[in-house]
Scaffold this motif. Structure first.
Motif, PDB file in Angstrom:
ATOM      1  N   ALA A  17       0.766  -1.250  -0.033  1.00 53.12           N
ATOM      2  CA  ALA A  17       0.003  -0.118   0.188  1.00 53.12           C
ATOM      3  C   ALA A  17       0.958   1.257   0.042  1.00 53.12           C
ATOM      4  O   ALA A  17       0.692   2.243  -0.750  1.00 53.12           O
ATOM      5  CB  ALA A  17      -0.927  -0.128   1.086  1.00 53.12           C
ATOM      6  N   LEU A  18       1.980   1.125   0.698  1.00 51.74           N
ATOM      7  CA  LEU A  18       2.662   2.534   0.931  1.00 51.74           C
ATOM      8  C   LEU A  18       3.484   2.550  -0.483  1.00 51.74           C
ATOM      9  O   LEU A  18       3.560   3.780  -0.872  1.00 51.74           O
ATOM     10  CB  LEU A  18       3.660   2.357   1.967  1.00 51.74           C
ATOM     11  N   ASP A  19       4.093   1.576  -1.072  1.00 51.16           N
ATOM     12  CA  ASP A  19       4.472   1.904  -2.321  1.00 51.16           C
ATOM     13  C   ASP A  19       3.632   2.459  -3.464  1.00 51.16           C
ATOM     14  O   ASP A  19       3.924   3.021  -4.278  1.00 51.16           O
ATOM     15  CB  ASP A  19       5.373   0.626  -2.838  1.00 51.16           C
ATOM     16  N   ALA A  20       2.341   1.773  -3.505  1.00 50.88           N
ATOM     17  CA  ALA A  20       1.442   1.996  -4.372  1.00 50.88           C
ATOM     18  C   ALA A  20       1.103   3.535  -4.341  1.00 50.88           C
ATOM     19  O   ALA A  20       0.880   4.325  -5.190  1.00 50.88           O
ATOM     20  CB  ALA A  20       0.225   1.232  -4.235  1.00 50.88           C
ATOM     21  N   GLU A  59     -11.720   7.093   5.467  1.00 47.00           N
ATOM     22  CA  GLU A  59     -10.744   6.785   6.525  1.00 47.00           C
ATOM     23  C   GLU A  59      -9.347   7.524   5.824  1.00 47.00           C
ATOM     24  O   GLU A  59      -8.911   6.972   4.723  1.00 47.00           O
ATOM     25  CB  GLU A  59     -10.305   5.518   6.884  1.00 47.00           C
ATOM     26  N   GLU A  60      -8.782   8.595   6.254  1.00 49.31           N
ATOM     27  CA  GLU A  60      -7.572   9.209   5.634  1.00 49.31           C
ATOM     28  C   GLU A  60      -6.608   9.219   6.882  1.00 49.31           C
ATOM     29  O   GLU A  60      -6.866   9.847   7.862  1.00 49.31           O
ATOM     30  CB  GLU A  60      -7.708  10.508   5.071  1.00 49.31           C
ATOM     31  N   HIS A  61      -5.205   8.878   6.456  1.00 47.98           N
ATOM     32  CA  HIS A  61      -4.066   8.921   7.425  1.00 47.98           C
ATOM     33  C   HIS A  61      -3.095   9.484   6.642  1.00 47.98           C
ATOM     34  O   HIS A  61      -2.761   9.315   5.377  1.00 47.98           O
ATOM     35  CB  HIS A  61      -3.515   7.509   7.769  1.00 47.98           C
ATOM     36  N   ASP A  62      -2.028  10.035   7.203  1.00 47.41           N
ATOM     37  CA  ASP A  62      -0.933  10.665   6.623  1.00 47.41           C
ATOM     38  C   ASP A  62       0.047   9.853   6.421  1.00 47.41           C
ATOM     39  O   ASP A  62       0.194   8.450   7.202  1.00 47.41           O
ATOM     40  CB  ASP A  62      -0.245  11.612   7.595  1.00 47.41           C
ATOM     41  N   LEU A  63       0.984   9.690   5.459  1.00 47.50           N
ATOM     42  CA  LEU A  63       1.943   8.758   5.237  1.00 47.50           C
ATOM     43  C   LEU A  63       3.116   8.969   5.929  1.00 47.50           C
ATOM     44  O   LEU A  63       3.486   9.892   6.504  1.00 47.50           O
ATOM     45  CB  LEU A  63       2.357   8.759   3.613  1.00 47.50           C
ATOM     46  N   PRO A  64       4.006   7.882   6.205  1.00 46.68           N
ATOM     47  CA  PRO A  64       4.932   7.959   7.021  1.00 46.68           C
ATOM     48  C   PRO A  64       6.131   8.886   6.553  1.00 46.68           C
ATOM     49  O   PRO A  64       5.942   9.480   5.330  1.00 46.68           O
ATOM     50  CB  PRO A  64       5.762   6.496   6.949  1.00 46.68           C
ATOM     51  N   ALA A  65       6.950   9.263   7.308  1.00 44.84           N
ATOM     52  CA  ALA A  65       8.025  10.382   7.302  1.00 44.84           C
ATOM     53  C   ALA A  65       8.925   9.901   6.044  1.00 44.84           C
ATOM     54  O   ALA A  65       9.638  10.721   5.265  1.00 44.84           O
ATOM     55  CB  ALA A  65       8.924  10.474   8.325  1.00 44.84           C
ATOM     56  N   CYS A  66       9.105   8.370   5.550  1.00 39.77           N
ATOM     57  CA  CYS A  66       9.919   8.011   4.566  1.00 39.77           C
ATOM     58  C   CYS A  66       9.302   8.436   2.958  1.00 39.77           C
ATOM     59  O   CYS A  66       9.779   8.169   2.221  1.00 39.77           O
ATOM     60  CB  CYS A  66      10.288   6.539   4.598  1.00 39.77           C
ATOM     61  N   HIS A  67       7.855   8.606   3.186  1.00 47.09           N
ATOM     62  CA  HIS A  67       7.009   8.756   1.915  1.00 47.09           C
ATOM     63  C   HIS A  67       7.720   9.769   0.917  1.00 47.09           C
ATOM     64  O   HIS A  67       7.847   9.462  -0.243  1.00 47.09           O
ATOM     65  CB  HIS A  67       5.773   9.159   2.274  1.00 47.09           C
TER      66      HIS A  67
END
Length: 92
Positions: A17-20, A59-67
């Motif tokens: 999901a984070l890569d997408a 549902e919305e969340h911020d992405l991690p700092a590495c994003h």
């Protein structure tokens, strides 16, 4: 990938999901560059984008700092692979 009005949604397995999200954001950020390259139409600025993630549209969340770093890597790949490494006029 699905489009609803001015939003893009990716349905993906949780493990990617984070890569997408990073790849989608990179593509959206490079869309202005693609338009300038493909149509030979100089643009004064790139269109901004904001990416969130969640299990549904509610549902919305911020992405991690590495994003941002991952987005930058994907942008470089998109630019080199898909649009001839074109540098847009708005970056000059």
């Amino acid at each position: 990938v699905n489009q609803v009005h001015d939003a893009e949604y990716v349905d993906s397995a949780p493990e990617v999901a984070l890569d997408a999200a990073a790849l989608l954001e990179a593509c959206m950020l490079e869309a202005s560059n693609f338009t300038e390259w493909y149509f030979n139409w100089p643009l004064p600025l790139g269109v901004p984008t904001e990416t969130k993630y969640g299990n549904s549209m509610m549902e919305e969340h911020d992405l991690p700092a590495c994003h941002p770093q991952r987005v930058a890597e994907y942008r470089a790949w998109v630019r080199q692979t898909l649009i001839g490494n074109h540098k847009p006029s708005y970056e000059e």
